[in-house]
Structures are given as structure tokens and as C-alpha cells.
Design an enzyme around this catalytic site. Sequence first.
Site, PDB file in Angstrom:
ATOM      1  CG  ASP A 155      -2.014   0.898   1.258  1.00 37.39           C
ATOM      2  OD1 ASP A 155      -2.426   1.322   0.165  1.00 37.39           O
ATOM      3  OD2 ASP A 155      -2.550   1.193   2.361  1.00 37.39           O
ATOM      4  CG  HIS A 156      -0.438   4.784   0.284  1.00 37.72           C
ATOM      5  ND1 HIS A 156      -0.904   5.787  -0.526  1.00 37.72           N
ATOM      6  CD2 HIS A 156      -1.518   4.310   0.959  1.00 37.72           C
ATOM      7  CE1 HIS A 156      -2.208   5.932  -0.331  1.00 37.72           C
ATOM      8  NE2 HIS A 156      -2.608   5.040   0.565  1.00 37.72           N
ATOM      9  CG  ASP A 172       0.595   7.632  -3.392  1.00 36.95           C
ATOM     10  OD1 ASP A 172       0.399   8.442  -4.321  1.00 36.95           O
ATOM     11  OD2 ASP A 172       0.114   7.778  -2.247  1.00 36.95           O
TER      12      ASP A 172
HETATM   13  P1  13P Z   1      -9.175   4.451   5.462  1.00 38.98           P
HETATM   14  O1  13P Z   1      -8.337   5.335   6.324  1.00 38.98           O
HETATM   15  O2  13P Z   1     -10.440   5.128   5.035  1.00 38.98           O
HETATM   16  O3  13P Z   1      -9.445   3.127   6.086  1.00 38.98           O
HETATM   17  O4  13P Z   1      -8.345   4.186   4.096  1.00 38.98           O
HETATM   18  C1  13P Z   1      -7.360   3.202   4.056  1.00 38.98           C
HETATM   19  C2  13P Z   1      -6.550   3.279   2.804  1.00 38.98           C
HETATM   20  O5  13P Z   1      -6.852   3.954   1.855  1.00 38.98           O
HETATM   21  C3  13P Z   1      -5.333   2.451   2.760  1.00 38.98           C
HETATM   22  O6  13P Z   1      -4.579   2.706   1.611  1.00 38.98           O
HETATM   23  O1  G3H Z   2      -3.563   4.517   3.591  1.00 38.04           O
HETATM   24  C1  G3H Z   2      -2.912   4.313   4.601  1.00 38.04           C
HETATM   25  C2  G3H Z   2      -3.159   3.190   5.505  1.00 38.04           C
HETATM   26  O2  G3H Z   2      -4.195   3.478   6.389  1.00 38.04           O
HETATM   27  C3  G3H Z   2      -1.901   2.734   6.174  1.00 38.04           C
HETATM   28  O3  G3H Z   2      -1.540   3.543   7.226  1.00 38.04           O
HETATM   29  O4  G3H Z   2       0.932   3.999   7.043  1.00 38.04           O
HETATM   30  O5  G3H Z   2      -0.271   4.042   9.247  1.00 38.04           O
HETATM   31  O6  G3H Z   2       0.147   1.884   8.111  1.00 38.04           O
HETATM   32  P1  G3H Z   2      -0.097   3.374   7.948  1.00 38.04           P
HETATM   33 ZN    ZN Z   3      -4.602   4.716   0.917  1.00 42.23          ZN
END
Ligand code: 13P
Ligand code: G3H
Ligand code: ZN
Length: 331
Positions: A94-95, A116
Site C-alpha cells: 500500500d502506498h 503512489d
Molecule cells: P481508510 O483510512 O479510510 O481506512 O483508508 C485506508 C486506505 O486507503 C489504505 O490505503
Molecule cells: O492509507 C494508509 C493506511 O491506512 C496505512 O496507514 O501507514 O499508518 O500503516 P499506515
Molecule cells: Zn490509501
Amino acid sequence: MATSYKELGLVNTKELFAKAVKGGYAIPAYNFNNMEQLQAIIQACVETKSPVILQVSAGARKYANATLLRYMAQGAVAYAKELGYAIPIVLHLDHGDSLELVKSCVESGFSSVMIDGSHLPYEENIKLTKTIVEYAHSHDVTVEGELGVLAGIEDDVVAEHSSYTKPEEVIDFVKRTGVDSLAISIGTSHGAVKFKREQCTLSPDGVLIPPTLRFDILEEIEKKLPGFPIVLHGSSSVPMDHVRVLEKFGGKLKDPVGIPEEQLRKAAKSAVCKINIDSDGRIAMTAAIRKVFAENPSEFDPRKYLGPARDSLKGLYAHKNQNVLGSAGHA
Ligand code: 13P
Ligand code: G3H
Ligand code: ZN
């Protein structure tokens, strides 16, 4: 030693997204950091026969440890089978923000990555994303890119200024980068406070009602990229039943407000085929733990508070698969 996701029994997103777009539902992408969250996700997805994306941020990977994560993902595949149904499981970054991180993830078993570059100038976003796609595709790993900036602040994922995705850019971006899916900005944002109080209206019982997502932008994007997989970040609903438990037992969230479930349901029926949810899990887990601590101050066995938290999470995820994303029954 490098491990391919295929050795772990994981899949990439290609086939899952193709089916989801055709079927009018979205695959859940649930963030996790620890064993109880993972158990809850797998239990809920097996029970509802839903495919699932196990989503890991850079921060979560640091927290859990990359080696442990690889075995946890492999364990999740085996656990699903043991529970009676081999659901398709994706391990997704993620990201992601660099080629170095993406390489490290791919080498330790990730089957899908997000790069990202949404905060970068357009041409730089294309350049970075294209580099990632070239590398990831050579390992049969799928890539999510992002255009448009989400509002909100959530730990490592910070954006002070939001800007909606420009539909006129999406064809060029997808063509030139070769991404497999595209995250867009249509009004969602990360965290438990998705809108300012001034942006909302107030229901008679004092609950904040947020502005509607920009479905007009989503429709335009869909017209430009028919059948192309679209992703929504920041899609927690911030359910008031969990928020109330959290607050009743001493927690405080200032003006919590999420994306209403009906709007996510509507999005899932369109080109949106991946919906990201992290904050709702955090809220549900914290609420359940606070309740145990408040009601049983002498409790100090972690199983006695993490167990109820896990059960609460499982219920939350099963509900989403069945009633919000519509992914239940599609594994
Ligand atoms: P929320 O903070 O709405 O759960 O979004 C999570 C997210 O987009 C993780 O990439
Ligand atoms: O989009 C972001 C997620 O909620 C992940 O958050 O970087 O705190 O793990 P984090
Ligand atoms: Zn996100």
C-alpha cells in the site's frame, strides 16, 4: 533469498479485477499489521467466500517485519484451506514510494504493489510509475498507480491539499505507464475524520452527514477507460456503532465521519473494483479492547482482549463483503 509470491500460494490482481469489474463488485483491500487482524480477515473472507487483498503499508511492514510477513501470508493461504475454502489471496504493498521498496517487497513475496506518485508533478508521476511497472511486470506482479490527491492525514500517508483526479489525464497516464489499476480521488480521504465539520450537515440525532462523493468524475473516468480497474482509497465508513463503544469506554475521536456504505456500494457496482479499508478495523479493534479493559480492569491476558477484538473485526469484514463491497460468494 528471493521468494516469488507464486511459491507462497498467492495470486496477483489481474484475474480478480477482471471478474470484479464484470460482476459489479469490489475486492476488499484490508490493511493489517498483526496476527489477530490477519486471522479476522481470513476467517471473514473464507466464511463469506470472498477473494481478498491483504494490504500492507511501508509502516506496517516495518512494524511486523518483512520476513515474518512473508510467512504470515503463506500461513494465510494454508489457514484459508484449513478453514475449508481456498479463497484467492493477494499480498499488496500500500502506498509504495520507491523502486527500492517495491523490489524488496516483490523479492519477499508480494504479488501486487501500489506506487503512489500522486503528490508528484504529472510527468514525474508517470516516470516513476512506468519504472515500477517495468520491474513488477517482469515478475508477473500487478501495479496500482494513482492520479489525484486525497485529503486527510494518516500517519505516513499525508496530504494537506486534495485535488480530484482529472478525467482528461487518465487515458494518457494508463497508456504511458502500463499500470494494471488506477487509484483516483473523488472525495474520499484517509483516517477517521474524512471531512471537516463545515463540509457536513447534521442529522437530527447529531450525526455528521458527509458530502456525496463525486460520482460524476468517476463516471467520466469510466467513459474514458471502459472496463479498466479503478481503486478507491480512504473508504472506511467509520461505523457509529463501533465509534460509540470506543467513546463510551474512554476513547476520543474528534468529529469522526466516514464514507456512507450506500455510496461505497454504488461505487463497487461501477468500475471501482478495489476498496481500501484500514481505519474501520482500527476503530473496531480499539473499541473492543477498551470495552474489555473498562469492564474487567484486572484482565491482563492478551488473549482476553485481543480475542474479542478479533471477533469484532471478523464481523465488520464479513458485513462489508456481504453488504457493502458485494464480494461475498465471488471466491
Ligand atoms: P481508510 O483510512 O479510510 O481506512 O483508508 C485506508 C486506505 O486507503 C489504505 O490505503
Ligand atoms: O492509507 C494508509 C493506511 O491506512 C496505512 O496507514 O501507514 O499508518 O500503516 P499506515
Ligand atoms: Zn490509501
